[in-house]
Write a protein that holds these residues in place. Structure first.
Motif, PDB file in Angstrom:
ATOM      1  N   ASP A 115       0.836  -1.199   0.000  1.00  0.00           N
ATOM      2  CA  ASP A 115       0.000   0.000   0.000  1.00  0.00           C
ATOM      3  C   ASP A 115       0.873   1.252   0.000  1.00  0.00           C
ATOM      4  N   GLU A 116       2.002   1.172   0.680  1.00  0.00           N
ATOM      5  CA  GLU A 116       2.931   2.291   0.734  1.00  0.00           C
ATOM      6  C   GLU A 116       4.325   1.774   1.064  1.00  0.00           C
ATOM      7  N   ILE A 117       5.319   2.525   0.669  1.00  0.00           N
ATOM      8  CA  ILE A 117       6.696   2.229   1.033  1.00  0.00           C
ATOM      9  C   ILE A 117       7.291   3.526   1.560  1.00  0.00           C
ATOM     10  N   GLU A 118       7.588   3.525   2.856  1.00  0.00           N
ATOM     11  CA  GLU A 118       8.168   4.702   3.488  1.00  0.00           C
ATOM     12  C   GLU A 118       9.672   4.502   3.593  1.00  0.00           C
ATOM     13  N   SER A 119      10.433   5.466   3.134  1.00  0.00           N
ATOM     14  CA  SER A 119      11.886   5.357   3.191  1.00  0.00           C
ATOM     15  C   SER A 119      12.436   6.340   4.220  1.00  0.00           C
ATOM     16  N   ILE A 120      13.389   5.861   4.993  1.00  0.00           N
ATOM     17  CA  ILE A 120      14.037   6.666   6.028  1.00  0.00           C
ATOM     18  C   ILE A 120      15.539   6.620   5.776  1.00  0.00           C
ATOM     19  N   VAL A 121      16.128   7.785   5.592  1.00  0.00           N
ATOM     20  CA  VAL A 121      17.559   7.888   5.319  1.00  0.00           C
ATOM     21  C   VAL A 121      18.333   7.670   6.614  1.00  0.00           C
ATOM     22  N   TYR A 122      19.416   6.877   6.527  1.00  0.00           N
ATOM     23  CA  TYR A 122      20.305   6.662   7.661  1.00  0.00           C
ATOM     24  C   TYR A 122      21.652   7.273   7.330  1.00  0.00           C
ATOM     25  N   GLU A 123      22.144   8.138   8.219  1.00  0.00           N
ATOM     26  CA  GLU A 123      23.459   8.754   8.039  1.00  0.00           C
ATOM     27  C   GLU A 123      24.196   8.762   9.363  1.00  0.00           C
ATOM     28  N   ASN A 124      25.432   8.291   9.334  1.00  0.00           N
ATOM     29  CA  ASN A 124      26.317   8.373  10.481  1.00  0.00           C
ATOM     30  C   ASN A 124      27.656   8.909   9.966  1.00  0.00           C
ATOM     31  N   PRO A 125      27.762  10.244   9.806  1.00  0.00           N
ATOM     32  CA  PRO A 125      28.958  10.825   9.199  1.00  0.00           C
ATOM     33  C   PRO A 125      30.241  10.565   9.994  1.00  0.00           C
ATOM     34  N   SER A 126      30.127  10.434  11.310  1.00  0.00           N
ATOM     35  CA  SER A 126      31.337  10.206  12.104  1.00  0.00           C
ATOM     36  C   SER A 126      31.963   8.845  11.792  1.00  0.00           C
ATOM     37  N   LYS A 127      31.135   7.838  11.475  1.00  0.00           N
ATOM     38  CA  LYS A 127      31.647   6.516  11.098  1.00  0.00           C
ATOM     39  C   LYS A 127      31.620   6.303   9.590  1.00  0.00           C
ATOM     40  N   LYS A 128      31.165   7.321   8.861  1.00  0.00           N
ATOM     41  CA  LYS A 128      31.092   7.286   7.398  1.00  0.00           C
ATOM     42  C   LYS A 128      30.241   6.122   6.897  1.00  0.00           C
ATOM     43  N   VAL A 129      29.073   5.950   7.532  1.00  0.00           N
ATOM     44  CA  VAL A 129      28.135   4.909   7.142  1.00  0.00           C
ATOM     45  C   VAL A 129      26.829   5.578   6.729  1.00  0.00           C
ATOM     46  N   PHE A 130      26.314   5.164   5.567  1.00  0.00           N
ATOM     47  CA  PHE A 130      25.098   5.751   5.019  1.00  0.00           C
ATOM     48  C   PHE A 130      24.205   4.628   4.509  1.00  0.00           C
ATOM     49  N   GLY A 131      22.911   4.877   4.530  1.00  0.00           N
ATOM     50  CA  GLY A 131      22.010   3.835   4.056  1.00  0.00           C
ATOM     51  C   GLY A 131      20.576   4.306   3.984  1.00  0.00           C
ATOM     52  N   MET A 132      19.696   3.317   3.837  1.00  0.00           N
ATOM     53  CA  MET A 132      18.271   3.588   3.700  1.00  0.00           C
ATOM     54  C   MET A 132      17.510   2.448   4.362  1.00  0.00           C
ATOM     55  N   PHE A 133      16.439   2.810   5.073  1.00  0.00           N
ATOM     56  CA  PHE A 133      15.544   1.831   5.675  1.00  0.00           C
ATOM     57  C   PHE A 133      14.183   2.010   5.023  1.00  0.00           C
ATOM     58  N   TYR A 134      13.582   0.913   4.590  1.00  0.00           N
ATOM     59  CA  TYR A 134      12.272   0.944   3.946  1.00  0.00           C
ATOM     60  C   TYR A 134      11.272   0.194   4.807  1.00  0.00           C
ATOM     61  N   GLU A 135      10.168   0.859   5.117  1.00  0.00           N
ATOM     62  CA  GLU A 135       9.063   0.205   5.808  1.00  0.00           C
ATOM     63  C   GLU A 135       7.955   0.019   4.783  1.00  0.00           C
ATOM     64  N   VAL A 136       7.612  -1.239   4.527  1.00  0.00           N
ATOM     65  CA  VAL A 136       6.653  -1.580   3.486  1.00  0.00           C
ATOM     66  C   VAL A 136       5.309  -1.871   4.140  1.00  0.00           C
TER      67      VAL A 136
END
Length: 171
Positions: A115-136
């Motif tokens: 019905d929907e896909i909500e995306s949440i950006v993940y950023e941790n600049p101090s550890k240089k880790v980036f990503g995305m979380f999707y709630e379907v």
């Protein structure tokens, strides 16, 4: 004359059988009680470590030979009848775009049933880790998916699946 006692009994029962007016039931809310999570460090043959909830009683290490130096782990939650599937791939100078595209396409395949896909950006600049979380949301096979990367060496993709026919109204 024998009909009169039965008529009196029927009239008495009819008068006293009526109760109060029916009342509508209040709306119910789903209440899920989970144990307070406790985490333990997991150190598999992966180039990273992580903590798992102690409610997960089994983790399977998987070596995916011949697929971009891939490996993974399945974190199994038998009480919740679900599994978190993790896939690790080594980032090279040429494959980061395709890894990101594949992870995003995997989530977008659920748009047929979701019905929907909500995306949440993940950023941790101090550890240089980036990503995305999707709630379907909806009757999709997987309710949660994610990926994280340091953009130079490591790419981790994960998804949560339950062992039940997707029926969003009852999950």
């Amino acid at each position: 004359m024998t009909l009169r006692p039965y008529l009196l009994l029927a009239l008495t029962l009819a008068l006293f059988s009526c109760g109060s007016d029916p009342l509508p039931k209040p709306k119910a809310m789903l209440r899920l009680d989970y144990q307070k999570p406790e985490y333990a460090k997991v150190d598999l043959k992966l180039p990273f470590t992580f903590e798992k909830n102690t409610n997960a009683n089994d983790i399977n290490y998987i070596k995916l030979d011949g697929i971009n130096n891939s490996s993974g782990a399945n974190i199994i939650y038998p009480n919740m009848k679900g599994t978190i599937y993790l896939t690790y791939k080594k980032v090279t100078t040429t494959n980061l775009d395709s890894l990101l595209r594949d992870a995003q396409n995997l989530t977008q395949k659920h748009t047929l049933k979701a019905d929907e896909i909500e995306s949440i950006v993940y950023e941790n600049p101090s550890k240089k880790v980036f990503g995305m979380f999707y709630e379907v949301g909806g009757n999709a096979a997987s309710q949660s998916q994610f990926y994280v990367t340091d953009s130079l060496n490591h790419f981790l993709n994960g998804s949560l699946y339950f062992y039940a026919k997707p029926n969003y109204d009852s999950i």
